[in-house]
Design a protein around this motif. Sequence first.
Motif, PDB file in Angstrom:
ATOM      1  N   ILE A  80       0.815  -1.217   0.000  1.00 20.62           N
ATOM      2  CA  ILE A  80       0.000   0.000   0.000  1.00 20.62           C
ATOM      3  C   ILE A  80       0.852   1.271   0.000  1.00 20.62           C
ATOM      4  O   ILE A  80       0.699   2.126  -0.880  1.00 20.62           O
ATOM      5  N   GLY A  93     -17.587  -0.989  -4.261  1.00 22.74           N
ATOM      6  CA  GLY A  93     -16.855  -2.262  -4.323  1.00 22.74           C
ATOM      7  C   GLY A  93     -16.008  -2.365  -5.580  1.00 22.74           C
ATOM      8  O   GLY A  93     -15.311  -1.419  -5.952  1.00 22.74           O
ATOM      9  N   SER A  94     -16.101  -3.511  -6.261  1.00 26.84           N
ATOM     10  CA  SER A  94     -15.290  -3.750  -7.455  1.00 26.84           C
ATOM     11  C   SER A  94     -15.522  -2.694  -8.528  1.00 26.84           C
ATOM     12  O   SER A  94     -14.670  -2.465  -9.375  1.00 26.84           O
ATOM     13  N   ILE A 149      -9.860   3.455  -1.954  1.00 24.62           N
ATOM     14  CA  ILE A 149     -10.689   3.537  -3.163  1.00 24.62           C
ATOM     15  C   ILE A 149     -12.026   2.834  -2.927  1.00 24.62           C
ATOM     16  O   ILE A 149     -13.070   3.334  -3.313  1.00 24.62           O
ATOM     17  N   THR A 150     -11.986   1.665  -2.257  1.00 32.18           N
ATOM     18  CA  THR A 150     -13.202   0.848  -2.078  1.00 32.18           C
ATOM     19  C   THR A 150     -14.243   1.583  -1.228  1.00 32.18           C
ATOM     20  O   THR A 150     -13.900   2.184  -0.220  1.00 32.18           O
ATOM     21  N   TRP A 196     -12.943  -0.994   4.103  1.00 35.16           N
ATOM     22  CA  TRP A 196     -11.823  -1.931   4.033  1.00 35.16           C
ATOM     23  C   TRP A 196     -10.483  -1.226   3.803  1.00 35.16           C
ATOM     24  O   TRP A 196      -9.565  -1.804   3.211  1.00 35.16           O
ATOM     25  N   SER A 204     -10.391  -8.903  -7.277  1.00 39.36           N
ATOM     26  CA  SER A 204     -10.890 -10.276  -7.129  1.00 39.36           C
ATOM     27  C   SER A 204     -10.571 -11.097  -8.382  1.00 39.36           C
ATOM     28  O   SER A 204     -10.357 -10.554  -9.465  1.00 39.36           O
ATOM     29  N   LEU A 263      -8.050 -12.244   9.411  1.00 42.14           N
ATOM     30  CA  LEU A 263      -6.610 -12.280   9.142  1.00 42.14           C
ATOM     31  C   LEU A 263      -5.781 -12.144  10.422  1.00 42.14           C
ATOM     32  O   LEU A 263      -6.117 -11.350  11.292  1.00 42.14           O
ATOM     33  N   MET A 287      -7.383 -14.188   1.402  1.00 44.83           N
ATOM     34  CA  MET A 287      -7.796 -12.818   1.103  1.00 44.83           C
ATOM     35  C   MET A 287      -7.249 -12.365  -0.247  1.00 44.83           C
ATOM     36  O   MET A 287      -7.913 -11.642  -0.995  1.00 44.83           O
ATOM     37  N   PHE A 326      -4.357   3.734   1.431  1.00 43.60           N
ATOM     38  CA  PHE A 326      -4.955   3.963   0.112  1.00 43.60           C
ATOM     39  C   PHE A 326      -6.436   3.626   0.188  1.00 43.60           C
ATOM     40  O   PHE A 326      -6.793   2.516   0.596  1.00 43.60           O
ATOM     41  N   GLU A 371     -12.544 -12.820 -10.075  1.00 45.64           N
ATOM     42  CA  GLU A 371     -13.566 -12.636 -11.116  1.00 45.64           C
ATOM     43  C   GLU A 371     -13.273 -11.391 -11.948  1.00 45.64           C
ATOM     44  O   GLU A 371     -13.481 -11.392 -13.169  1.00 45.64           O
ATOM     45  N   MET A 372     -12.805 -10.328 -11.310  1.00 46.22           N
ATOM     46  CA  MET A 372     -12.496  -9.109 -12.059  1.00 46.22           C
ATOM     47  C   MET A 372     -11.275  -9.322 -12.959  1.00 46.22           C
ATOM     48  O   MET A 372     -11.186  -8.748 -14.039  1.00 46.22           O
ATOM     49  N   ALA A 389      -8.853  -9.744  -2.814  1.00 45.95           N
ATOM     50  CA  ALA A 389      -8.339  -8.375  -2.825  1.00 45.95           C
ATOM     51  C   ALA A 389      -6.850  -8.430  -3.206  1.00 45.95           C
ATOM     52  O   ALA A 389      -6.224  -9.463  -3.007  1.00 45.95           O
ATOM     53  N   PRO A 390      -6.274  -7.364  -3.718  1.00 41.09           N
ATOM     54  CA  PRO A 390      -6.879  -6.070  -4.009  1.00 41.09           C
ATOM     55  C   PRO A 390      -7.783  -6.083  -5.248  1.00 41.09           C
ATOM     56  O   PRO A 390      -8.542  -5.150  -5.449  1.00 41.09           O
ATOM     57  N   GLN A 448      -7.999  -3.369   9.099  1.00 39.97           N
ATOM     58  CA  GLN A 448      -8.827  -2.716   8.090  1.00 39.97           C
ATOM     59  C   GLN A 448      -9.918  -1.889   8.770  1.00 39.97           C
ATOM     60  O   GLN A 448     -10.356  -2.233   9.871  1.00 39.97           O
TER      61      GLN A 448
HETATM   62  C1  LIG Z   1      -8.134  -7.558   4.085  1.00 40.34           C
HETATM   63  C2  LIG Z   1      -8.559  -6.562   3.049  1.00 40.34           C
HETATM   64  C3  LIG Z   1      -7.819  -5.413   2.876  1.00 40.34           C
HETATM   65  C4  LIG Z   1      -8.240  -4.441   1.958  1.00 40.34           C
HETATM   66  N1  LIG Z   1      -7.524  -3.259   1.857  1.00 40.34           N
HETATM   67  C5  LIG Z   1      -8.006  -2.268   1.071  1.00 40.34           C
HETATM   68  C6  LIG Z   1      -7.367  -0.988   1.052  1.00 40.34           C
HETATM   69  O1  LIG Z   1      -6.347  -0.762   1.720  1.00 40.34           O
HETATM   70  N2  LIG Z   1      -7.915  -0.003   0.283  1.00 40.34           N
HETATM   71  C7  LIG Z   1      -9.048  -0.202  -0.459  1.00 40.34           C
HETATM   72  O2  LIG Z   1      -9.485   0.739  -1.125  1.00 40.34           O
HETATM   73  N3  LIG Z   1      -9.673  -1.411  -0.473  1.00 40.34           N
HETATM   74  C8  LIG Z   1      -9.183  -2.439   0.278  1.00 40.34           C
HETATM   75  N4  LIG Z   1      -9.823  -3.669   0.300  1.00 40.34           N
HETATM   76  C9  LIG Z   1     -11.039  -3.852  -0.498  1.00 40.34           C
HETATM   77  C10 LIG Z   1     -10.847  -4.808  -1.674  1.00 40.34           C
HETATM   78  O3  LIG Z   1     -10.089  -4.182  -2.677  1.00 40.34           O
HETATM   79  C11 LIG Z   1     -12.251  -5.222  -2.124  1.00 40.34           C
HETATM   80  O4  LIG Z   1     -12.794  -6.038  -1.112  1.00 40.34           O
HETATM   81  C12 LIG Z   1     -12.229  -5.970  -3.433  1.00 40.34           C
HETATM   82  O5  LIG Z   1     -11.829  -5.104  -4.479  1.00 40.34           O
HETATM   83  C13 LIG Z   1     -13.630  -6.532  -3.787  1.00 40.34           C
HETATM   84  O6  LIG Z   1     -14.613  -5.544  -3.648  1.00 40.34           O
HETATM   85  P1  LIG Z   1     -15.914  -5.824  -2.732  1.00 40.34           P
HETATM   86  O7  LIG Z   1     -15.450  -6.384  -1.434  1.00 40.34           O
HETATM   87  O8  LIG Z   1     -16.736  -4.589  -2.672  1.00 40.34           O
HETATM   88  O9  LIG Z   1     -16.687  -6.939  -3.479  1.00 40.34           O
HETATM   89  P2  LIG Z   1     -17.902  -6.749  -4.514  1.00 40.34           P
HETATM   90  O10 LIG Z   1     -17.530  -5.759  -5.564  1.00 40.34           O
HETATM   91  O11 LIG Z   1     -19.165  -6.512  -3.768  1.00 40.34           O
HETATM   92  O12 LIG Z   1     -17.948  -8.179  -5.190  1.00 40.34           O
HETATM   93  C14 LIG Z   1     -18.483  -9.315  -4.507  1.00 40.34           C
HETATM   94  C15 LIG Z   1     -18.208 -10.553  -5.350  1.00 40.34           C
HETATM   95  O13 LIG Z   1     -18.828 -10.419  -6.630  1.00 40.34           O
HETATM   96  C16 LIG Z   1     -17.864 -10.544  -7.653  1.00 40.34           C
HETATM   97  N5  LIG Z   1     -18.172  -9.611  -8.747  1.00 40.34           N
HETATM   98  C17 LIG Z   1     -18.421  -8.281  -8.647  1.00 40.34           C
HETATM   99  N6  LIG Z   1     -18.627  -7.764  -9.865  1.00 40.34           N
HETATM  100  C18 LIG Z   1     -18.508  -8.788 -10.758  1.00 40.34           C
HETATM  101  C19 LIG Z   1     -18.602  -8.896 -12.171  1.00 40.34           C
HETATM  102  N7  LIG Z   1     -18.865  -7.838 -12.931  1.00 40.34           N
HETATM  103  N8  LIG Z   1     -18.387 -10.102 -12.742  1.00 40.34           N
HETATM  104  C20 LIG Z   1     -18.098 -11.186 -11.989  1.00 40.34           C
HETATM  105  N9  LIG Z   1     -18.003 -11.147 -10.635  1.00 40.34           N
HETATM  106  C21 LIG Z   1     -18.198  -9.963 -10.036  1.00 40.34           C
HETATM  107  C22 LIG Z   1     -16.537 -10.164  -7.014  1.00 40.34           C
HETATM  108  O14 LIG Z   1     -15.439 -10.724  -7.706  1.00 40.34           O
HETATM  109  C23 LIG Z   1     -16.708 -10.748  -5.619  1.00 40.34           C
HETATM  110  O15 LIG Z   1     -16.382 -12.113  -5.634  1.00 40.34           O
HETATM  111  C24 LIG Z   1      -9.398  -4.654   1.187  1.00 40.34           C
HETATM  112  C25 LIG Z   1     -10.136  -5.845   1.351  1.00 40.34           C
HETATM  113  C26 LIG Z   1      -9.731  -6.782   2.269  1.00 40.34           C
HETATM  114  C27 LIG Z   1     -10.572  -8.029   2.454  1.00 40.34           C
END
Ligand SMILES: Cc1cc2nc3c(=O)[nH]c(=O)nc-3n(C[C@H](O)[C@H](O)[C@H](O)COP(=O)(O)OP(=O)(O)OC[C@H]3O[C@@H](n4cnc5c(N)ncnc54)[C@H](O)[C@@H]3O)c2cc1C
Length: 390
Positions: free
Chosen positions: A92, A134-135, A128-129, A159, A371, A208, A364, A126, A373-374, A368-369, A214
């Motif tokens: 980060i 989310g994603s 962004i989420t 997060w 997924s 974790l 994890m 950092f 799927e993305m 993240a960072p 977080q």
């Molecule tokens: C321990 C930890 C540390 C983190 N640290 C940071 C940080 O420092 N800064 C920060 O900004 N974020 C942080 N994050 C957030 C992390 O980047 C997000 O959790 C991750 O990007 C997924 O977003 P979400 O949790 O909102 O899942 P969602 O977007 O809600 O998605 C849920 C599920 O649906 C799937 N999905 C979503 N859209 C689609 C699609 N179009 N097609 C197929 N599948 C899809 C996803 O892959 C996932 O499996 C952290 C997360 C964790 C768990």
Amino acid sequence: MNKTSIVPETDERAALREAVTGLVGRYGHDYFVARARAHEEPTALWKDLGAGGFLGVHLPERYGGGGGTLGDLSVVVEAASAAGCPLLMTVISPAICGTILARHASEEMNRRWLTGIADGSTKMAFAITEPDAGSNSHEITTTAHRDGDGWRLSGTKYWTSGVDEADAILVVARSGTAEAGRTRRPLSLFVVPTDSPGLTWQPIEAALVQPEHQFTVWFDDVPLGPEALIGDDGNGLRQVFSGLNPERITAASISNGISRYALDKAAAYATQRTVWKGVPIGAHQGVAHPLAEAYIGVAQARLMTARAAELFDAGADAAEASNIAKFAAADASLRALDQAMQTHGGNGLALEYGLADLWFLARMLKTAPVSREMVLNFVAQHSLGLPSSY
Ligand SMILES: Cc1cc2nc3c(=O)[nH]c(=O)nc-3n(C[C@H](O)[C@H](O)[C@H](O)COP(=O)(O)OP(=O)(O)OC[C@H]3O[C@@H](n4cnc5c(N)ncnc54)[C@H](O)[C@@H]3O)c2cc1C
């Protein structure tokens, strides 16, 4: 274990790896776990990594960095992780925030923040989420409204790692006015000191075992001066992209380090543990082959990670390689760690063997960072030319 690196390395890289392995090895996994369980920052280790020039190895020399490459930082992150200390803040603060600042911030901002990131005296989180984005970061709503020559920032991030130990947060927000025909304002990046009025956070209880925690972070009309903006107003999307490949590459490096750590332990255990007729369990192919297969997966992931860093450092498009590296490394580390635990039998679940506590971190990194799927969406769309599904 094979001591020759499967990844082609210059003598300088090999020396860098050795130096980090030696330094972090003096702390070891027990130190990492003890800090995590005590809810304490790994301050001594972080300071040593900073003083040794390892955290800023990729940052410009004019700001106290080593003038090296992201490939060098990737080696540092992997070596620390392989020595039992997979620190999320290395991804980060120096990798994401350091790279974005070095590329887009003003001289004044870099003197204020980047020098400290380079020597480890400053940490930057950092954000962004968001809870409702989310994603899909196109949906983020945290907004900076103009206020005199500065801004007022409002919104919620979710997060966000390491806010409690950071001096500032690099926040992705909306600002300015939407382009004609668009409803959303463009993105801009801000550096928000963590002692700003109106900034509060609350820990998210996560599984974790990790010194970094977080948080949900609230920005309630946080006043920001003009110096808080990184680069140009409304140019945040392009700027944040320069941090995402470093994020993926160093996240992959953490996974690769976990894999090496786990396979090292498994190989040692399988060589000395004997339960049948005086033969070490590693002589049974039922034990040896899954470990060998895990090793092959890790070798592939490490090569892909090195290639992604090489492309990034050459200024080429590294998005495909970084995504593939991150995906491959996360999957390989889960297989390697799982097999290392299996090799240890019941002891794989005993905390004193230092494997089970890494499980949720390795898991994890599948989510993240970015997924898996993305990553698959990216590859389907950009590598295979398939239509976008979202
Ligand atoms: C321990 C930890 C540390 C983190 N640290 C940071 C940080 O420092 N800064 C920060 O900004 N974020 C942080 N994050 C957030 C992390 O980047 C997000 O959790 C991750 O990007 C997924 O977003 P979400 O949790 O909102 O899942 P969602 O977007 O809600 O998605 C849920 C599920 O649906 C799937 N999905 C979503 N859209 C689609 C699609 N179009 N097609 C197929 N599948 C899809 C996803 O892959 C996932 O499996 C952290 C997360 C964790 C768990």
